[in-house]
Design an enzyme around this catalytic site. Structure first.
Site, PDB file in Angstrom:
ATOM      1  N   GLY B  16       0.835  -1.207   0.000  1.00  0.00           N
ATOM      2  CA  GLY B  16       0.000   0.000   0.000  1.00  0.00           C
ATOM      3  C   GLY B  16       0.860   1.244   0.000  1.00  0.00           C
ATOM      4  O   GLY B  16       0.684   2.130   0.844  1.00  0.00           O
ATOM      5  N   VAL B  68      -3.330  -7.292  -1.529  1.00  0.00           N
ATOM      6  CA  VAL B  68      -2.503  -7.983  -0.532  1.00  0.00           C
ATOM      7  C   VAL B  68      -3.176  -9.257  -0.037  1.00  0.00           C
ATOM      8  O   VAL B  68      -2.517 -10.123   0.546  1.00  0.00           O
ATOM      9  CB  VAL B  68      -2.170  -7.077   0.677  1.00  0.00           C
ATOM     10  CG1 VAL B  68      -1.249  -5.948   0.268  1.00  0.00           C
ATOM     11  CG2 VAL B  68      -3.443  -6.547   1.329  1.00  0.00           C
ATOM     12  N   TYR B 159     -12.841  -2.649  11.221  1.00  0.00           N
ATOM     13  CA  TYR B 159     -11.535  -2.003  11.168  1.00  0.00           C
ATOM     14  C   TYR B 159     -10.780  -2.215  12.489  1.00  0.00           C
ATOM     15  O   TYR B 159      -9.616  -2.635  12.503  1.00  0.00           O
ATOM     16  CB  TYR B 159     -11.715  -0.506  10.897  1.00  0.00           C
ATOM     17  CG  TYR B 159     -10.425   0.272  10.810  1.00  0.00           C
ATOM     18  CD1 TYR B 159      -9.578   0.136   9.715  1.00  0.00           C
ATOM     19  CD2 TYR B 159     -10.051   1.133  11.834  1.00  0.00           C
ATOM     20  CE1 TYR B 159      -8.387   0.845   9.642  1.00  0.00           C
ATOM     21  CE2 TYR B 159      -8.865   1.844  11.768  1.00  0.00           C
ATOM     22  CZ  TYR B 159      -8.038   1.698  10.672  1.00  0.00           C
ATOM     23  OH  TYR B 159      -6.865   2.401  10.606  1.00  0.00           O
ATOM     24  N   LYS B 163      -7.294  -4.363  13.118  1.00  0.00           N
ATOM     25  CA  LYS B 163      -6.078  -3.791  13.682  1.00  0.00           C
ATOM     26  C   LYS B 163      -5.689  -4.515  14.974  1.00  0.00           C
ATOM     27  O   LYS B 163      -4.506  -4.643  15.295  1.00  0.00           O
ATOM     28  CB  LYS B 163      -6.257  -2.289  13.913  1.00  0.00           C
ATOM     29  CG  LYS B 163      -6.393  -1.486  12.612  1.00  0.00           C
ATOM     30  CD  LYS B 163      -5.120  -1.549  11.766  1.00  0.00           C
ATOM     31  CE  LYS B 163      -5.187  -0.685  10.515  1.00  0.00           C
ATOM     32  NZ  LYS B 163      -3.969  -0.788   9.681  1.00  0.00           N
TER      33      LYS B 163
END
Lengths: 508, 249
Positions: B16, B68, B159, B163
């Protein structure tokens, strides 16, 4: 009278001499009427609403108590003769209005403000600077400022004045215009677009005869061209039609559709015809239409999509002055969804208390999130949920947008319909006046509610009148609110037929 | 601050890397003398602009388009770098995405996409480069987390979960490959002036600032300097660590 019921007493004006006189608002035959009698000019009555129950419910709506920070006038003669504001005023100015010029390029038969096009008044920069300085004193945050006239685009330094307001930190600067100059001068439009100025365009009709009857000119092509240019240049626009019974009230659906269809139109603000000023005062009162009747016309024209109960009074003003409905727009062109279909009235009142125009805020964001959760948990409104989801996904796409771009998407997804009812000599009610949040602002720091200004103050100013009128020395208003004692509630006026009683005597 | 000298000539891969923090990491690594490659997924124009901005500084970067979370893409990238450079010394798992959605609107596809990109992508690339790193008994893996993984802020659940998964991955992998001298760390940025910080409504920024003892948003160089440190020999005794660079939120 056996079949009349007192709704409330108040203080109004004699339609002829404009002295303050006691008035009663009563229910009669299901409607709300204002009755009053001037010692010199006799009795008069005017229908305020076809539904006294609706009138009472609205009047009982809670409003934000937000007294002005600075009082500019002592109570000397009583309301409505001490505007500035004085200590009886209960609302701060949410929409300050600056009259840039008295010049106008039209002579609309419906115009309710006094203008002077020969040797016109043109505001200077020093005067505006003083106004802005006073506004900063009054407000922690300067949200709105509206420039009007006359026709403000006739001011030779319009752009300079607009820039001063922007530089003063006002977030939404707008101009009220008939659009004629904008069509003639695309460079002006480009400048307005570059400055982010919002344009409030008067739009009365799509029919030539009605157009001429209301504006004294044939402006249909001009208005359409102006709308096209405003859209092409992506200028935030407000449409302002003045509803007049029997003239353009059948066109409300088309005007609303125009506002909903054009992506740059933020809201439609419908004004009810008011019979004051140089044009209005002379017109046939048959054109009078109440706020509720406008809401009913909207309900009818929208096929029930937007119903009377989808509107709420603004808590920032007197509830009989502003009715507002917010709509969630379908980007695919489907019918909009009123906010009150998915947010409770109590919740809406809360966010509407923050600003006169709905603004992004933590509370609004929280409400929308709660609405999404509720719609999801309870089911049954898949389309609403889908529109809200689509909005979030557009605002926050995979490739993140800058904050302003996200906000622009949110703004385009929401539109409002405002119905704003001004008062004239006949409907004048100091209770409403004392809650006014739309004020003409002056160099000396005075704020004068627009209805008081239109009816009483503006025609005393040489800048707007070739022959300014003078105040009566004996005028007496209300020194405090509520304004009438119980003994005064016993006052009775004779029953009179019809909508408005012809006055017994000629003006003095 | 002078970049760590040992990065000169090292071989770095940033996932990224065509914009934002990823691009700045490529730039910082290139300035430190590393050979740089980056991956990108969606916007050819971003990749082109990234290449141009790196070239303007004399940094010749290799770039690879792909997701990815696509193991085929991951294999190809690592094989290409093995062929071109003989291996990868430094891996920065930076690729990530988020959506601003409440749980009611996160559907299965949203969950899978966020978890695939943010967590699975780091797993796939780490595993792919580790074969060479274990052979060479050296390597640095740096995962880019986020303060939302455990701090008390509102964040979309997929999200935050992704993480948090990166944190678990970091700690477990650090323990597993430490015996080969390979370090694995997690850099958890707070809100920066760029990226999410430029996109959130102002009241959200204000909320962050209220909780932030340093009362400001971070800047990209403040992240990249610490990233370079964690990738350098100076941080040889740092592994399994989470370094929060968030102003103390």
């Amino acid at each position: 009278m056996a079949d009349e019921r007192l709704l409330h007493p108040t203080l109004s004006l004699c339609p002829v001499c404009r002295e303050a006189i006691p008035a009663r608002v009563i229910e009669e035959g299901g409607a709300a009427w204002m009755l009053k009698r001037c010692e010199a000019h006799g009795p008069s009555r005017v229908r305020l609403s076809p539904d006294a129950g609706w009138y009472e419910r609205m009047r009982a709506e809670e409003r934000v108590q937000a007294a002005p920070r600075h009082l500019r006038r002592e109570i000397e003669r009583g309301c409505p003769f001490d505007c500035g504001p004085c200590a009886t005023h209960g609302q701060r100015t949410r929409l300050p209005i600056v009259t840039l010029t008295s010049a106008c390029n039209l002579e609309c038969p419906i115009c309710y403000v006094h203008n002077k096009s020969e040797d016109p008044f043109l505001m200077g920069r020093e005067e505006l600077a003083e106004i802005l300085r006073h506004l900063r004193e009054e407000h922690a945050e300067l949200e709105l400022l509206n420039f009007t006239g006359g026709e403000p685009t006739l001011h030779p330094d319009l752009l300079g004045m607009l820039q001063m307001a922007i530089d003063a930190g006002i977030r939404r600067v707008s101009i009220c215009t008939n659009g004629i100059r904008l069509v003639q001068d695309e460079g002006l439009l480009d400048a307005l677009a570059a400055m982010g100025v919002r344009v409030a365009l008067s739009l009365q009709s799509y029919e030539p005869e009605v157009d001429r009857a209301m504006q004294g000119a044939s402006l249909l092509d001009t208005k359409q061209r102006c709308l096209e240019l405003l859209e092409a240049k992506e200028i935030d626009t407000i449409l302002i039609p003045v509803m007049t019974r029997g003239l353009n009230d059948h066109e409300i659906g088309r005007i609303l559709a125009e506002g909903l269809r054009r992506p740059n139109v933020r809201h439609v603000e419908v004004h009810t015809m008011t019979f004051t000023g140089p044009g209005g005062a002379e017109r046939d009162r048959g054109g009078r239409i109440s706020m509720l009747e406008v809401l009913e016309r909207i309900e009818e024209a929208s096929g029930g999509t937007l119903r009377v109960e989808h509107f709420l009074p603004s808590p920032c003003a007197h509830p009989l002055c502003y009715q507002i409905a917010y709509l969630l727009i379908d980007p695919e062109g489907g019918a909009p969804i009123p906010f009150l279909d998915f947010i409770t009235p109590a919740e809406m009142r809360e966010v509407m208390s923050e600003h006169l125009y709905l603004e992004p805020s933590p509370r609004l964001e929280g409400l929308l999130r709660e609405a999404i959760d509720r719609l999801w948990a309870e089911g049954g409104q898949e389309r609403t949920l889908s529109l809200l989801e689509g909005l979030l996904r557009r605002m926050f796409p995979r490739r993140p947008l800058e904050r302003q771009a996200s906000l622009a998407i949110a703004e385009q997804a929401v539109k409002a319909v405002y119905v704003h009812s001004h008062m004239d000599e006949e409907t004048f009610d100091v209770e409403r006046l004392a809650q006014c949040c739309d004020c003409d602002v002056y160099e000396d720091g005075r704020h004068v509610p627009v209805c008081a200004n239109n009816v009483l103050y503006r025609d005393k100013e040489a800048r707007f009148m070739e022959k300014p009128r003078s105040w009566s020395e004996g005028r007496r208003g209300a020194r405090q609110l509520p304004i009438l004692t119980s003994s005064q509630l016993e006052m009775r006026s004779p029953r009179l037929p019809g909508g408005t009683e012809p006055l017994g005597e000629e003006p003095a | 601050m002078k970049p760590p000298a040992d990065l000169e000539g090292s071989r770095a891969l940033v996932t990224g890397g065509s914009r934002g923090l990823g691009l700045e990491l490529c730039r910082a690594l290139g300035r430190a003398g590393a050979r740089v490659a980056f991956t990108w997924a969606h916007e050819p124009s971003d990749a082109k602009a990234a290449r141009a901005s790196l070239e303007a500084e004399g940094i010749e970067a290799l770039d690879f388009q792909g997701s990815v979370s696509d193991s085929g893409h991951v294999r190809e990238v690592v094989a290409a770098l093995e062929a071109a450079w003989g291996g990868v010394d430094l891996l920065v798992n930076n690729a990530g995405l988020t959506q601003v959605l409440p749980i009611s609107l996160i559907d299965e596809a949203d969950w899978d996409e966020v978890m695939d990109t943010n967590a699975k992508g780091a797993f796939l690339f780490s595993r792919a480069v580790l074969r060479g790193m274990i052979r060479r008994r050296a390597g640095r893996i740096l995962n880019i987390g986020n303060f939302s993984s455990e701090r008390l802020v509102e964040a979309p659940v997929h999200y935050a979960a992704s993480k948090s998964a990166l944190r678990g991955l970091t700690e477990a992998l650090a323990r597993e490959v430490g015996r080969y001298g390979i370090t694995v760390n997690l850099l958890a940025p707070g809100l920066l002036e760029e990226g999410l910080g430029a996109m959130l409504p102002q009241h959200r920024i204000d909320e962050y600032l209220e909780q932030c003892p340093l009362r400001r948003l971070g800047a990209l160089p403040e992240l990249t300097r610490i990233a370079l440190f964690l990738l350098s020999a100076d941080a040889a005794f740092v592994t399994g660590a989470k370094i929060a660079v968030d102003g103390g939120v």
